[in-house]
Design a protein around this motif. Structure first.
Motif, mmCIF file in Angstrom:
data_model
loop_
_atom_site.group_PDB
_atom_site.id
_atom_site.type_symbol
_atom_site.label_atom_id
_atom_site.label_comp_id
_atom_site.label_asym_id
_atom_site.label_seq_id
_atom_site.Cartn_x
_atom_site.Cartn_y
_atom_site.Cartn_z
ATOM 1 N N ALA A 184 0.828 -1.204 0.000
ATOM 2 C CA ALA A 184 0.000 0.000 0.000
ATOM 3 C C ALA A 184 0.867 1.260 0.000
ATOM 4 N N ARG A 185 1.918 1.271 0.821
ATOM 5 C CA ARG A 185 2.829 2.432 0.846
ATOM 6 C C ARG A 185 3.618 2.534 -0.455
ATOM 7 N N MET A 186 3.908 1.408 -1.088
ATOM 8 C CA MET A 186 4.584 1.415 -2.388
ATOM 9 C C MET A 186 3.737 2.139 -3.430
ATOM 10 N N PHE A 187 2.428 1.817 -3.489
ATOM 11 C CA PHE A 187 1.552 2.485 -4.449
ATOM 12 C C PHE A 187 1.428 3.974 -4.137
ATOM 13 N N SER A 188 1.419 4.332 -2.856
ATOM 14 C CA SER A 188 1.386 5.755 -2.501
ATOM 15 C C SER A 188 2.646 6.451 -2.991
ATOM 16 N N PHE A 189 3.793 5.782 -2.899
ATOM 17 C CA PHE A 189 5.056 6.337 -3.383
ATOM 18 C C PHE A 189 5.024 6.496 -4.896
ATOM 19 N N PHE A 190 4.451 5.509 -5.608
ATOM 20 C CA PHE A 190 4.344 5.585 -7.061
ATOM 21 C C PHE A 190 3.229 6.542 -7.504
ATOM 22 N N GLU A 191 2.337 6.917 -6.588
ATOM 23 C CA GLU A 191 1.192 7.789 -6.878
ATOM 24 C C GLU A 191 0.220 7.137 -7.852
ATOM 25 N N GLY A 192 0.108 5.845 -7.801
ATOM 26 C CA GLY A 192 -0.807 5.087 -8.645
ATOM 27 C C GLY A 192 -0.503 3.615 -8.536
ATOM 28 N N SER A 193 -1.378 2.782 -9.067
ATOM 29 C CA SER A 193 -1.180 1.332 -9.012
ATOM 30 C C SER A 193 -0.975 0.775 -10.409
ATOM 31 N N THR A 194 -0.244 -0.310 -10.493
ATOM 32 C CA THR A 194 0.002 -0.980 -11.770
ATOM 33 C C THR A 194 -1.095 -2.009 -12.034
ATOM 34 N N GLN A 195 -1.159 -2.488 -13.261
ATOM 35 C CA GLN A 195 -2.137 -3.508 -13.609
ATOM 36 C C GLN A 195 -1.798 -4.842 -12.938
ATOM 37 N N ILE A 196 -0.503 -5.115 -12.759
ATOM 38 C CA ILE A 196 -0.063 -6.422 -12.261
ATOM 39 C C ILE A 196 1.026 -6.213 -11.212
ATOM 40 N N ILE A 197 0.971 -7.003 -10.155
ATOM 41 C CA ILE A 197 2.065 -7.113 -9.187
ATOM 42 C C ILE A 197 2.671 -8.497 -9.339
ATOM 43 N N VAL A 198 3.931 -8.558 -9.722
ATOM 44 C CA VAL A 198 4.642 -9.833 -9.792
ATOM 45 C C VAL A 198 5.388 -9.990 -8.472
ATOM 46 N N ALA A 199 4.854 -10.833 -7.604
ATOM 47 C CA ALA A 199 5.400 -11.007 -6.260
ATOM 48 C C ALA A 199 6.059 -12.362 -6.139
ATOM 49 N N ASP A 200 7.014 -12.434 -5.223
ATOM 50 C CA ASP A 200 7.623 -13.712 -4.926
ATOM 51 C C ASP A 200 6.590 -14.600 -4.245
ATOM 52 N N ASN A 201 6.812 -15.915 -4.261
ATOM 53 C CA ASN A 201 5.867 -16.851 -3.659
ATOM 54 C C ASN A 201 5.977 -16.816 -2.143
ATOM 55 N N LEU A 202 5.586 -15.695 -1.564
ATOM 56 C CA LEU A 202 5.647 -15.519 -0.122
ATOM 57 C C LEU A 202 4.524 -16.332 0.528
ATOM 58 N N LYS A 203 4.872 -17.095 1.567
ATOM 59 C CA LYS A 203 3.891 -17.978 2.190
ATOM 60 C C LYS A 203 2.724 -17.209 2.789
ATOM 61 N N SER A 204 2.975 -15.996 3.279
ATOM 62 C CA SER A 204 1.906 -15.239 3.922
ATOM 63 C C SER A 204 0.842 -14.790 2.937
#
Length: 517
Positions: free
Chosen positions: A198-218
């Motif tokens: 959420a803070r990342m998107f605030s820093f970018f001032e917008g959201s991307t279409q896709i988030i490519v995330a690592d396979n984090l267990k949480s």
């Protein structure tokens, strides 16, 4: 008919990703635990039935399914028998093996229509061309951001105790511009994971279409190369920011080459510079990280003109999706079943839902302040979160009409009703509320007096209560016996000492009307 077991929640998400996020069928299939064939089938059905996005508010899951599949879909069989291309590709390198021989074996072993030799060779070349290969990724502006955690951690010293605690470093990068974000959190758990994004998107001032995330267990319930499954909180987060989360395939670093490079740069540009610093709070560490990130994004490229910041303003920033009015509030989801009393249990507290859902399975969305109850992806109830264990939070409109009327009778209202009948009736009502072993028993006895008023009339009830007071027995059973035997029309019995006062004797087991408030 739709595939067995497929929830309409996935269908709604599929339509959102196709129309709102404008993802391809392949991207949608990777984002959801579905095959590309199923995605294609549902999107085609929605297109044929004229179902657009956003969906109508009154289109629930049952209506959506009936509109999508009004009749069984019949898939015509293929005109030709398809060869097993995997077997063909495996056997072809064998000594003396040719495509001519493999085609003849395929033709002789089938009873249906077979491909000609030229078509056999052409289709095999197509199959071979789709095999695994390395391809330089082309990043579309505003389409993807990549996220991961750096391997090294940063120690933070507690000034009071001297205890040293390690902080995790979250790193994110935009695909087209390489614009980078980083911050420190205590854990990689789901609350910190969603907060960092959420803070990342605030820093970018917008959201991307896709988030490519690592396979984090949480965040990833099931890590799978083809059909990774996200937990409900991660799905909820993605829906809030109109994005989709596609976990990178396990053990496939090429899927996240951009973030691998960003993490390496963060380790060299940030963590290496912090190795000799001592931090005493997470806020102090993040302030330093933000200063270094600002320098990194403003640093000129070595082989390209401009910097990350300039590339971000030129490429990614104009293409980002606007942020929602409020940041995402962390929530967890829990499944529950509606009890017979129209309540569901969430963390040892009971919250009401519409009584029509008794026996149904629902989902509870739990935030720090609210409890939302959803049935088939439709919110049916919302309550302020209560810390009282074993207590109930009830909306009267959720209960059946008879139950609502039952709850409308408070002790104060019961006493007022008794006084409207007469002083003797009020005395009997007051006695029920103060002398029964349990409040519920006194409450029910008073409702029983209401029933007697409807059966025998207010005048006879007042006369019966007056006889009960004179007898010194103020129970509902006594009043009922007097009325049923017609004793209320006889002369009053002599006064007893208990008639001289309507006040209850002082005793530690005797409660006053205030007990019921």
């Amino acid at each position: 008919m739709p595939p067995e077991g497929l929830s309409m929640r996935f269908v709604r998400e599929m339509l959102r990703l196709h129309h709102a996020a404008r993802l391809s069928q392949r991207q949608i299939a990777r984002a959801l635990p579905l095959s590309q064939g199923v995605v294609s089938k549902y999107l085609a059905a929605a297109r044929d039935q004229g179902i657009a996005w956003p969906l109508a508010p009154d289109l629930d899951d049952a209506a959506l399914q009936s509109r999508l599949f009004p009749a069984p879909l019949i898939v015509p069989p293929s005109r030709f028998v398809e060869p097993d291309w995997g077997t063909v590709h495996t056997e072809l390198p064998g000594k003396g093996m040719t495509l001519q021989l493999l085609w003849e074996e395929y033709r002789d072993g089938q009873t249906g229509r077979t491909y000609s030799y030229s078509q056999f060779c052409a289709r095999y070349r197509d199959f071979r061309g789709r095999l695994k290969r390395s391809l330089r990724q082309i990043h579309v502006a505003g389409e993807k951001c990549f996220t991961d955690y750096a391997g090294p951690t940063v120690p933070i010293v507690d000034l009071r105790t001297g205890e040293v605690r390690s902080a995790q470093v979250f790193v994110a990068v935009l695909g087209a511009s390489n614009y980078t974000y980083a911050e420190a959190t205590w854990t990689q758990g789901l609350p910190d994971w969603t907060g960092s994004h959420a803070r990342m998107f605030s820093f970018f001032e917008g959201s991307t279409q896709i988030i490519v995330a690592d396979n984090l267990k949480s965040a990833v319930t099931k890590a799978c190369r083809y059909e990774p499954v996200l937990n409900r909180t991660a799905e909820d987060f993605a829906r809030h920011y109109a994005t989709v989360i596609i976990p990178a395939r396990p053990l496939k670093p090429r899927d996240k080459a951009r973030i691998e490079g960003a993490v390496l740069i963060a380790e060299r540009w940030i963590l290496a510079r912090l190795r000799k610093h001592t931090f005493f709070s997470l806020a102090e560490l993040n302030t330093t990280i933000q200063d270094l990130i600002r320098d990194l994004n403003g640093r000129p490229f070595k082989k390209l003109p401009g910097s990350r910041r300039e590339a971000f303003l030129r490429l990614d920033r104009p293409m980002l999706t606007p942020l929602p009015p409020v940041p995402y509030e962390y929530a967890i989801w829990k499944q529950a079943r509606v009890h017979i009393d129209s309540h569901v249990e969430v963390e040892r507290h009971y919250y009401s839902v519409p009584h029509a859902l008794v026996g149904e399975r629902v989902e509870a969305r739990i935030t720090a302040t609210t409890i939302e109850i959803c049935h088939r992806n439709v919110r049916v109830a919302s309550h302020i979160r209560s810390p009282r264990r074993g207590a109930h939070t009830t909306v009267p409109e959720h209960l059946p009409k008879a139950h609502r009327k039952h709850l409308e009778w408070s002790p104060k209202r019961l006493l007022a009703w008794g006084a409207s009948i007469g002083p003797a009736t009020r005395t009997v009502v007051d006695w029920q509320l103060t002398h029964k072993p349990h409040p519920e028993q006194g409450y029910r006895a008073c409702l029983g007096l209401l029933n007697l008023a409807r059966r025998y009339g207010p005048a006879r009830l007042e006369a019966g209560c007056l006889h009960a007071v004179r007898l010194g027995s103020l129970t509902r059973a006594t009043v009922l016996s007097i009325l049923s035997h017609g004793l209320d029309s006889r002369p009053l019995p002599p006064e007893t000492p208990s008639d001289t006062t309507t006040e209850s004797p002082a005793h530690e087991n005797v409660r006053g009307p205030d007990y019921y408030h």
